[in-house]
Motif scaffolding. Structure first.
Motif, mmCIF file in Angstrom:
data_model
loop_
_atom_site.group_PDB
_atom_site.id
_atom_site.type_symbol
_atom_site.label_atom_id
_atom_site.label_comp_id
_atom_site.label_asym_id
_atom_site.label_seq_id
_atom_site.Cartn_x
_atom_site.Cartn_y
_atom_site.Cartn_z
ATOM 1 N N THR A 73 -14.108 80.767 -16.320
ATOM 2 C CA THR A 73 -15.286 81.122 -17.101
ATOM 3 C C THR A 73 -16.000 79.924 -17.703
ATOM 4 O O THR A 73 -17.213 79.872 -17.764
ATOM 5 C CB THR A 73 -14.889 82.087 -18.236
ATOM 6 O OG1 THR A 73 -13.798 81.513 -18.946
ATOM 7 C CG2 THR A 73 -14.493 83.433 -17.673
ATOM 8 N N ILE A 74 -15.251 78.961 -18.181
ATOM 9 C CA ILE A 74 -15.891 77.764 -18.722
ATOM 10 C C ILE A 74 -15.033 76.543 -18.414
ATOM 11 O O ILE A 74 -13.804 76.585 -18.511
ATOM 12 C CB ILE A 74 -16.191 77.890 -20.239
ATOM 13 C CG1 ILE A 74 -16.788 76.581 -20.771
ATOM 14 C CG2 ILE A 74 -14.961 78.300 -21.029
ATOM 15 C CD1 ILE A 74 -17.539 76.712 -22.052
ATOM 16 N N THR A 75 -15.716 75.494 -18.010
ATOM 17 C CA THR A 75 -15.015 74.250 -17.663
ATOM 18 C C THR A 75 -15.472 73.111 -18.558
ATOM 19 O O THR A 75 -14.797 72.103 -18.667
ATOM 20 C CB THR A 75 -15.357 73.849 -16.215
ATOM 21 O OG1 THR A 75 -16.785 73.775 -16.096
ATOM 22 C CG2 THR A 75 -14.815 74.865 -15.228
ATOM 23 N N SER A 76 -16.633 73.281 -19.199
ATOM 24 C CA SER A 76 -17.407 72.238 -19.864
ATOM 25 C C SER A 76 -17.930 71.286 -18.799
ATOM 26 O O SER A 76 -17.444 71.273 -17.666
ATOM 27 C CB SER A 76 -16.602 71.469 -20.918
ATOM 28 O OG SER A 76 -15.907 70.374 -20.341
ATOM 29 N N ARG A 77 -18.908 70.481 -19.204
ATOM 30 C CA ARG A 77 -19.505 69.559 -18.237
ATOM 31 C C ARG A 77 -18.672 68.285 -18.093
ATOM 32 O O ARG A 77 -19.069 67.345 -17.404
ATOM 33 C CB ARG A 77 -20.944 69.224 -18.640
ATOM 34 C CG ARG A 77 -21.905 70.417 -18.628
ATOM 35 C CD ARG A 77 -22.245 70.908 -17.233
ATOM 36 N NE ARG A 77 -22.767 69.861 -16.355
ATOM 37 C CZ ARG A 77 -24.032 69.480 -16.282
ATOM 38 N NH1 ARG A 77 -24.945 70.048 -17.038
ATOM 39 N NH2 ARG A 77 -24.417 68.542 -15.435
ATOM 40 N N ALA A 78 -17.495 68.275 -18.736
ATOM 41 C CA ALA A 78 -16.586 67.145 -18.512
ATOM 42 C C ALA A 78 -16.055 67.166 -17.086
ATOM 43 O O ALA A 78 -15.625 66.147 -16.557
ATOM 44 C CB ALA A 78 -15.426 67.212 -19.499
#
Ligand SMILES: *Cc1c(COP(=O)(O)O)cnc(C)c1O
Length: 398
Positions: A73-78
């Protein structure tokens, strides 16, 4: 106390009183229909201010949400994710811009556009104290920078100090805009049609004139299509009515398909490429869940021809409203299914009309005291619209 009063009471007890909603508590939604806590059905004629162009819980969009929720669902833009690229490719293809930068809310998209314009001005013109021309009665969101250039006193009162660098000119007046241009002007930011101001359609050719003005002075033209975009006005973007193309576009609302906040800035390479790693960002922007939903939201618009539908049904709706010859109505205006009905001052404000429509099973919201805004989901059918018109007639015709 009934269940509606109870539910409203809790919110009043535990939350800020920054809204004055109609007294209805919704528990379910499907397509153009919503149900309240007592099981009464209503037609949603507001569509969350155009966030629901695809209707409530469109099956394809809900499926995309669920499928992606089962993966990541979320990875972050890292890190990279496998959804963001496909989503933005589709977005660029459909909108005709070469790049897009994903955010979450509309106000963030507008902030992103302002940052891009300022940095572009530094890089191309060496201007560090640039000014952006905006229009009176604008609505671009609620952050400090965005309210810094609002002309609505209530939006600003008590919230200063404000961000400098903005000049307000009357909406629809190209002469006034021309007169406001100085060596410091770097961009013009406006809504191609104003929503919160009461569904205001500018004079024909206004956007074309702004495009020419921006070209002449090497300024960026920024259109806020957060409310007017994605078929709402009978074109994919409202600026297309004038046959022009801005340099930067802010989008949001219906981009999230009515289920998830997704917004973005659109532009070509020259502007977007001012951003380098670390310049700007958002933890949730471009997350795989939002990207999967956004891509499905765009596919639904395309597959169901919602822009064309909005155009055709909008003409029908406006014609039928005008035929009512309501003695209460000062003006009916709009394009596509983006329609405002302005109530004459001597007939009171629009709110009581909205309350009567609610009793008849139609949910609308007044904007700026005098105007009822009709922006139903674009998946509405002609039969359903005809049914809505029957209720509207009961309220607008004595
Ligand atoms: C709704 C809206 C915004 C702000 O969007 P949020 O998601 O509420 O931040 C900005 N501009 C326009 C034209 C809007 O209608």
């Amino acid at each position: 106390m009934n269940r509606t009063e109870q539910a409203i009471g809790v919110v009043n007890d535990v939350s800020a009183k920054n809204y004055k909603p109609l007294p209805v508590v919704l528990v379910e939604g499907q397509g153009i229909w919503v149900k309240d806590i007592d099981g009464k059905e209503y037609m949603d004629m507001l569509a969350a201010y155009s966030s629901l162009n695809q209707g409530h819980r469109h099956p394809k969009i809900i499926k995309a949400l669920k499928d992606q929720a089962d993966k990541v669902t979320i990875t972050s833009r890292a890190f990279h994710n496998d959804q963001m690229g496909d989503f933005l490719r589709k977005l660029c293809d459909m909108s005709g811009f070469s790049k897009s930068l994903p955010m979450n809310t509309g106000a963030e998209a507008v902030e992103t556009c302002i940052k891009a314009a300022r940095k572009w001005a530094l890089k191309t013109k060496g201007i560090t104290d640039g000014e952006i021309i905006v229009c009176s009665d604008n609505f671009h969101g609620r952050t400090i920078t965005v309210i810094s250039f609002s002309s609505e006193p209530q939006y600003r009162e008590g919230f200063g100090p404000f961000t400098p660098g903005f000049v307000i000119v009357p909406y629809g007046d190209i002469k006034a805009m021309e007169a406001a241009v100085t060596d410091k002007t770097i961009a013009v930011l406006l809504e191609p049609m104003q929503g919160e101001a009461g569904v205001i359609v500018p004079p024909a050719g206004y956007l074309k004139d702004i495009r020419a003005l921006c070209d002449k002075h090497k300024m960026l033209m920024i259109c806020d299509e957060i409310q007017t975009g994605f078929g709402r006005t009978g074109k994919f973007f409202a600026f297309m009515h004038d046959g022009i193309r801005p340099d930067i576009v802010a989008i949001g609302k219906a981009l999230g398909g009515g289920v998830y906040p997704v917004s973005a800035m659109l532009s070509d390479d020259e502007v977007m490429d001012v951003f380098r790693p670390g310049d700007h960002g958002s933890t949730f922007g471009g997350n795989p869940l939002g990207a999967a939903v956004g891509k499905a939201a765009l596919e639904v618009l395309e597959e169901e021809n919602l822009t064309q539908k909005s155009y055709e049904l909008g003409e029908f709706f406006i014609d039928e409203l005008k035929k009512m010859n309501s003695p209460y109505v000062k003006e009916i205006r709009g394009k596509g299914l983006f329609i405002g009905v302005e109530i004459k001052k001597e007939c009171g404000e629009a709110r009581p009309f909205c309350e009567k429509l609610m009793d008849l099973g139609l949910l609308c919201k007044e904007t700026h005291q005098q105007t009822i805004r009709f922006t139903p989901p674009l998946v509405i059918t002609k039969e359903e619209l005809t049914k809505a018109l029957e209720s509207i007639r009961k309220v607008l015709v004595p």
